[in-house]
Design a protein around this motif. Structure first.
Motif, mmCIF file in Angstrom:
data_model
loop_
_atom_site.group_PDB
_atom_site.id
_atom_site.type_symbol
_atom_site.label_atom_id
_atom_site.label_comp_id
_atom_site.label_asym_id
_atom_site.label_seq_id
_atom_site.Cartn_x
_atom_site.Cartn_y
_atom_site.Cartn_z
ATOM 1 N N UNK A 1 52.862 32.990 42.199
ATOM 2 C CA UNK A 1 53.940 32.129 41.705
ATOM 3 C C UNK A 1 54.922 32.855 40.802
ATOM 4 N N UNK A 2 54.488 33.964 40.190
ATOM 5 C CA UNK A 2 55.388 34.666 39.277
ATOM 6 C C UNK A 2 56.605 35.231 39.993
ATOM 7 N N UNK B 1 45.012 28.684 36.699
ATOM 8 C CA UNK B 1 46.046 28.162 37.591
ATOM 9 C C UNK B 1 46.575 29.241 38.525
ATOM 10 N N UNK B 2 46.646 30.471 38.039
ATOM 11 C CA UNK B 2 47.360 31.522 38.752
ATOM 12 C C UNK B 2 46.514 32.182 39.840
ATOM 13 N N UNK B 3 45.213 32.021 39.782
ATOM 14 C CA UNK B 3 44.340 32.562 40.824
ATOM 15 C C UNK B 3 43.635 31.411 41.552
ATOM 16 N N UNK B 4 42.789 30.683 40.841
ATOM 17 C CA UNK B 4 42.023 29.618 41.477
ATOM 18 C C UNK B 4 42.903 28.455 41.895
ATOM 19 N N UNK C 1 35.631 25.390 42.009
ATOM 20 C CA UNK C 1 35.887 26.543 41.154
ATOM 21 C C UNK C 1 37.065 26.272 40.211
ATOM 22 N N UNK C 2 38.114 25.656 40.739
ATOM 23 C CA UNK C 2 39.292 25.367 39.916
ATOM 24 C C UNK C 2 38.955 24.340 38.830
ATOM 25 N N UNK C 3 38.250 23.267 39.198
ATOM 26 C CA UNK C 3 37.875 22.257 38.201
ATOM 27 C C UNK C 3 36.974 22.879 37.141
ATOM 28 N N UNK C 4 36.040 23.717 37.562
ATOM 29 C CA UNK C 4 35.154 24.407 36.626
ATOM 30 C C UNK C 4 35.967 25.178 35.593
#
Length: 316
Positions: free
Chosen positions: A108-109, A272-275, A295-298
């Motif tokens: 996203x960057x 946010x930027x990976x998972x 994984x993201x929620x974790x």
């Protein structure tokens, strides 16, 4: 070529230090905060590396409020969660001649930098390094595998990337110009995303996961799913890269994601930027997303707990 390095931590300090040491650039300077500037002005830039040799040398340091235009390349080495602040920091240094080279995680960057500075000002880049900044300001280089890959986002081989490669050629950091840097960025997302999903969810390294019943097959399925996600998003990984990464996941028992190391140290993480990006890409692909979502929620639950001061030992 005048090169400005944003930051002088483990990544910026190592890459910028080797560029300064090489003498290939007309100037190499570091934009840093006051505390880091005081360290560098007092002791110089110090790198400890059993792999490429130690370094101690004086370097040029600049505070953010002192920045002005005239830079050919700005090497963007911040964490992805500091992107918005970093953009505002370097804005005074960007003019019509400047190429901004980010070596951040995620995807996203690129859009954010293009929106801030224009598509013609932004390169694509990725790097591999294991390095850390000690409390006393030493850049400690931890592993021999170190590289940088960069290129124009439209795939052309421009004079500016060729000139930058020539400077990196004089350092111990192997440079590669990519004519398909967007695909290369996707390859890194697949690699980092798989490693982070596995080790953050399980709070274990690859070998410890593999030692559990079904662990090896689970890692393989996770990796295969993320390869399929990239392909469904129009960025199929070359076969050689797929097999290289597959071999890594099979033969690197001590490997963990830096996200897990940051999490276990109570630090900020690039959830946010990976998972998050990998979860969104999985959903765009219409592929099963249960593991990506978990994984993201974790990771986001960890961030909430950290922000609330509820990590173990926080109130000790």
């Amino acid at each position: 070529m005048r090169i400005l390095v944003l930051g002088a931590g483990g990544v910026g300090g190592y890459f910028g230090g080797r560029l300064a040491q090489s003498g290939g650039a007309k100037e190499v300077a570091f934009v840093v905060r006051p505390r880091r500037k005081a360290q560098l002005d007092r002791h110089g830039l110090v790198i400890e590396s059993p792999h490429a040799g130690d370094l101690r040398m004086p370097v040029t340091t600049i505070l953010p409020e002192e920045l002005g235009p005239g830079w050919d390349v700005i090497l963007f080495t911040c964490k992805a969660y500091d992107l918005a602040e970093a953009i505002e920091t370097i804005r005074p240094a960007v003019d019509a001649r400047t190429a901004v080279l980010p070596i951040l995680n995620g995807l996203a960057h690129i859009d954010a930098l293009e929106a801030a500075f224009g598509p013609d000002r932004v390169l694509g880049g990725l790097a591999g390094i294991q390095a850390t900044l000690t409390p006393d300001g030493v850049v400690r280089h931890l592993a021999p595998l170190t590289f940088i890959t960069f290129g124009e986002l439209d795939g052309t081989i421009s004079d500016r990337v060729t000139a930058l490669k020539a400077i990196f050629d004089r350092t111990p950091i192997p440079p590669t110009i990519s004519s398909d840097i967007r695909r290369a960025l996707w390859g890194k997302l697949v690699f980092l995303g798989t490693l982070a999903q596995a080790t953050v969810l399980m709070r274990a390294n690859l070998g410890e996961i593999a030692s559990a019943p079904g662990g090896t097959a689970w890692i393989e399925r996770l990796y295969d799913r993320n390869v399929a996600v990239a392909e469904a998003n129009g960025q199929a990984l070359p076969e050689q890269q797929r097999e290289f990464l597959r071999t890594f996941f099979r033969t690197s028992p001590a490997a963990t994601a830096s996200m897990l190391r940051d999490l276990e140290n109570g630090g900020r993480i690039e959830a946010d930027h990976i998972l998050g990006e990998l979860l969104a890409a999985t959903r765009r692909a219409g592929l099963p997303d249960e593991i990506a979502e978990a994984a993201y929620i974790n990771a986001k639950a960890y961030e909430a707990r950290r922000d609330a001061g509820r990590l173990p030992g926080a109130n000790a």
